[in-house]
Design a protein around this motif. Structure first.
Motif, PDB file in Angstrom:
ATOM      1  N   GLY A  21       0.796  -1.215   0.000  1.00 37.18           N
ATOM      2  CA  GLY A  21       0.000   0.000   0.000  1.00 37.18           C
ATOM      3  C   GLY A  21       0.830   1.267   0.000  1.00 37.18           C
ATOM      4  N   GLN A  22       2.156   1.121   0.180  1.00 37.04           N
ATOM      5  CA  GLN A  22       3.014   2.288   0.249  1.00 37.04           C
ATOM      6  C   GLN A  22       3.477   2.712  -1.137  1.00 37.04           C
ATOM      7  OE1 GLN A  22       6.111   0.973   2.847  1.00 37.04           O
ATOM      8  NE2 GLN A  22       4.895   1.214   4.708  1.00 37.04           N
ATOM      9  N   SER A  23       3.910   3.989  -1.252  1.00 34.00           N
ATOM     10  CA  SER A  23       4.428   4.490  -2.513  1.00 34.00           C
ATOM     11  C   SER A  23       5.760   3.825  -2.840  1.00 34.00           C
ATOM     12  CB  SER A  23       4.618   6.006  -2.430  1.00 34.00           C
ATOM     13  OG  SER A  23       3.386   6.657  -2.289  1.00 34.00           O
ATOM     14  N   GLN A  24       6.012   3.641  -4.119  1.00 36.33           N
ATOM     15  CA  GLN A  24       7.267   3.075  -4.581  1.00 36.33           C
ATOM     16  C   GLN A  24       8.176   4.220  -5.000  1.00 36.33           C
ATOM     17  OE1 GLN A  24       4.917   0.701  -7.349  1.00 36.33           O
ATOM     18  NE2 GLN A  24       5.941  -1.136  -6.595  1.00 36.33           N
ATOM     19  N   ALA A  25       9.414   4.193  -4.504  1.00 30.66           N
ATOM     20  CA  ALA A  25      10.315   5.336  -4.670  1.00 30.66           C
ATOM     21  C   ALA A  25      11.096   5.271  -5.984  1.00 30.66           C
ATOM     22  CB  ALA A  25      11.287   5.400  -3.496  1.00 30.66           C
ATOM     23  N   ILE A  26      11.206   6.422  -6.619  1.00 30.54           N
ATOM     24  CA  ILE A  26      12.004   6.588  -7.837  1.00 30.54           C
ATOM     25  C   ILE A  26      12.685   7.954  -7.765  1.00 30.54           C
ATOM     26  CG2 ILE A  26      11.739   7.251 -10.267  1.00 30.54           C
ATOM     27  CD1 ILE A  26      10.157   4.898 -10.830  1.00 30.54           C
TER      28      ILE A  26
ATOM     29  N   GLY B  84       0.951   5.695  -7.498  1.00 27.70           N
ATOM     30  CA  GLY B  84       1.555   5.059  -6.328  1.00 27.70           C
ATOM     31  C   GLY B  84       3.057   5.228  -6.249  1.00 27.70           C
ATOM     32  N   LEU B  85       3.565   6.261  -6.897  1.00 23.97           N
ATOM     33  CA  LEU B  85       5.004   6.511  -6.911  1.00 23.97           C
ATOM     34  C   LEU B  85       5.380   7.679  -6.016  1.00 23.97           C
ATOM     35  CD1 LEU B  85       5.785   6.241 -10.741  1.00 23.97           C
ATOM     36  CD2 LEU B  85       6.271   4.525  -9.001  1.00 23.97           C
ATOM     37  N   ASP B  86       6.475   7.525  -5.328  1.00 27.82           N
ATOM     38  CA  ASP B  86       7.073   8.613  -4.554  1.00 27.82           C
ATOM     39  C   ASP B  86       8.313   9.045  -5.334  1.00 27.82           C
ATOM     40  OD1 ASP B  86       8.054  10.388  -2.714  1.00 27.82           O
ATOM     41  OD2 ASP B  86       8.773   8.866  -1.312  1.00 27.82           O
ATOM     42  N   VAL B  87       8.179  10.093  -6.139  1.00 24.76           N
ATOM     43  CA  VAL B  87       9.249  10.502  -7.047  1.00 24.76           C
ATOM     44  C   VAL B  87      10.024  11.679  -6.475  1.00 24.76           C
ATOM     45  CG1 VAL B  87       9.791  11.411  -9.335  1.00 24.76           C
ATOM     46  CG2 VAL B  87       8.058   9.632  -9.090  1.00 24.76           C
TER      47      VAL B  87
ATOM     48  N   PRO C 141       8.217  -2.585 -12.935  1.00 23.13           N
ATOM     49  CA  PRO C 141       6.859  -2.145 -12.555  1.00 23.13           C
ATOM     50  C   PRO C 141       6.799  -0.658 -12.218  1.00 23.13           C
ATOM     51  CG  PRO C 141       7.430  -4.211 -11.458  1.00 23.13           C
ATOM     52  CD  PRO C 141       8.691  -3.687 -12.067  1.00 23.13           C
ATOM     53  N   GLU C 142       7.818  -0.171 -11.501  1.00 21.39           N
ATOM     54  CA  GLU C 142       7.836   1.242 -11.137  1.00 21.39           C
ATOM     55  C   GLU C 142       7.996   2.131 -12.368  1.00 21.39           C
ATOM     56  OE1 GLU C 142       9.525  -1.155  -9.682  1.00 21.39           O
ATOM     57  OE2 GLU C 142       9.834  -0.818  -7.536  1.00 21.39           O
ATOM     58  N   LEU C 143       8.858   1.710 -13.304  1.00 24.50           N
ATOM     59  CA  LEU C 143       9.067   2.505 -14.510  1.00 24.50           C
ATOM     60  C   LEU C 143       7.826   2.484 -15.409  1.00 24.50           C
ATOM     61  CD1 LEU C 143      12.774   1.633 -15.386  1.00 24.50           C
ATOM     62  CD2 LEU C 143      11.884   3.803 -14.521  1.00 24.50           C
ATOM     63  N   MET C 144       7.080   1.389 -15.380  1.00 23.61           N
ATOM     64  CA  MET C 144       5.835   1.357 -16.153  1.00 23.61           C
ATOM     65  C   MET C 144       4.855   2.373 -15.581  1.00 23.61           C
ATOM     66  SD  MET C 144       4.495  -0.092 -18.781  1.00 23.61           S
ATOM     67  CE  MET C 144       3.766   1.486 -19.222  1.00 23.61           C
ATOM     68  N   LYS C 145       4.773   2.446 -14.269  1.00 20.85           N
ATOM     69  CA  LYS C 145       3.903   3.437 -13.625  1.00 20.85           C
ATOM     70  C   LYS C 145       4.403   4.852 -13.927  1.00 20.85           C
ATOM     71  CE  LYS C 145       2.473   0.382  -9.851  1.00 20.85           C
ATOM     72  NZ  LYS C 145       2.519   0.137  -8.398  1.00 20.85           N
TER      73      LYS C 145
END
Length: 335
Positions: free
Chosen positions: A27-32, A59-62, A230-234
């Motif tokens: 449920g947490q943001s994924q960091a990039i 859902g990304l923490d950029v 997955p993160e890069l797709m988002k």
């Protein structure tokens, strides 16, 4: 038996805690960490994705950082300091030709050259540029490439027929033109409009030539693509939404562009946005012709570029998924 029961109970608690931790993690943001290399309008979808909440929606923490040059940006990707960046297409293509095979282009957001060549009023025609001093930021930069490609259409070799003056950065172009240190400059919006307002003359509208060019691309490292697909797709979905916003929400775009470029003149803002909109690639699809043109330029000094294929420089999985999944169709409402 009692000891066995206690052990099983403890194992059960550990298992429940592990499951709970995993659920919380989902449920947490994924960091990039992402970067841009210039405070220019062509890179504004990166800012829009951040400011308008499209990264968060995915859902990304950029963490967005500014890296003031293409070569430094590519170095940060190779070092694992950043995950993805928006950058002029020449720098990563040249780096890959030079041996940096770990770099890869994953999308393209600007597919044409939009700059102009602006100069003194006494320059009567394009041919009259011969022997004149052309101001660029530096040799090997996008403006240098733009000048080479555009003037080749008029049978002018920039290195043989012109005097290049390296100014360091585009901010020095108009002061150099005003001071008479150069006879002409190559500039995109809004700098071209600044020069025209001062009474200088448009010599070549490069945008009107519609030259395919990987002017602005999204770049990552192959190892990062494998590890964070997955993160890069988002990220790409958020970037796609940001381009839609750029092309459909002029008022919102102007506010965000003003924040990052420090432009306050509404006419300049509108002009800059309109200029870049003509070359914005809403599908994020890489045009092989744009990379092929860059390879031709690189081939003048790096013979190995002649045998390179455009397809070796990009990974199509992300922009292909945007199309095949129906994401773009839903976003743009097109059949």
């Amino acid at each position: 038996m009692a000891t066995c029961g206690i052990v099983l109970t403890l194992l059960g608690i550990v298992l429940l805690l592990s499951i709970g931790s995993a659920i919380n993690g989902w449920g947490q943001s994924q960091a990039i960490t992402a970067f841009y290399t210039a405070p220019v309008v062509s890179m504004s979808p990166m800012w829009i994705a951040k400011e308008a909440g499209f990264f968060k929606k995915q859902g990304l923490d950029v963490k967005l950082v500014f890296i003031a040059s293409g070569p430094t940006g590519t170095t940060s990707l190779l070092a694992g300091e950043t995950d993805v960046g928006i950058i002029g297409g020449f720098a990563p293509t040249r780096a890959i030709v030079g041996g940096a095979k770990a770099l890869v282009i994953i999308g393209q957001s600007k597919n044409l050259i939009t700059s102009k060549i602006i100069g003194k009023k006494e320059i009567a025609s394009v041919q009259d540029l011969k022997g004149r001093r052309l101001g660029i930021d530096r040799i090997g930069s996008n403006p240098d490439m733009f000048a080479q490609v555009a003037l080749a259409r008029f049978h002018i070799d920039t290195f043989k027929d012109l005097q290049y003056v390296q100014l360091g950065n585009i901010g020095q172009a108009i002061p150099a033109l005003k001071a008479g240190a150069v006879d002409a400059i190559i500039a995109g919006a809004p700098h071209d409009l600044f020069a025209l307002r001062l009474g200088f003359k448009e010599i070549v509208d490069i945008a009107a030539l519609k030259i395919p060019f990987a002017a602005t691309v999204l770049v990552s490292a192959r190892e990062t693509v494998a590890r964070k697909q997955p993160e890069l797709m988002k990220f790409m979905r958020a970037y796609g939404e940001a381009i839609h916003y750029f092309l459909t929400n002029q008022e919102g775009t102007a506010k965000i562009v003003a924040k990052y470029t420090k432009l306050e003149d509404r006419e300049l803002l509108a002009y800059s946005i309109e200029s870049e909109a003509k070359a914005m690639e809403k599908t994020l699809q890489v045009d092989p012709k744009g990379i092929e043109l860059i390879l031709g330029l690189i081939g003048k000094t790096a013979p190995q570029a002649a045998s390179a294929k455009p397809e070796d420089f990009y990974d199509s999985r992300f922009f292909t998924e945007l199309k095949d999944s129906g994401f773009l169709k839903k976003l743009w409402g097109e059949n």
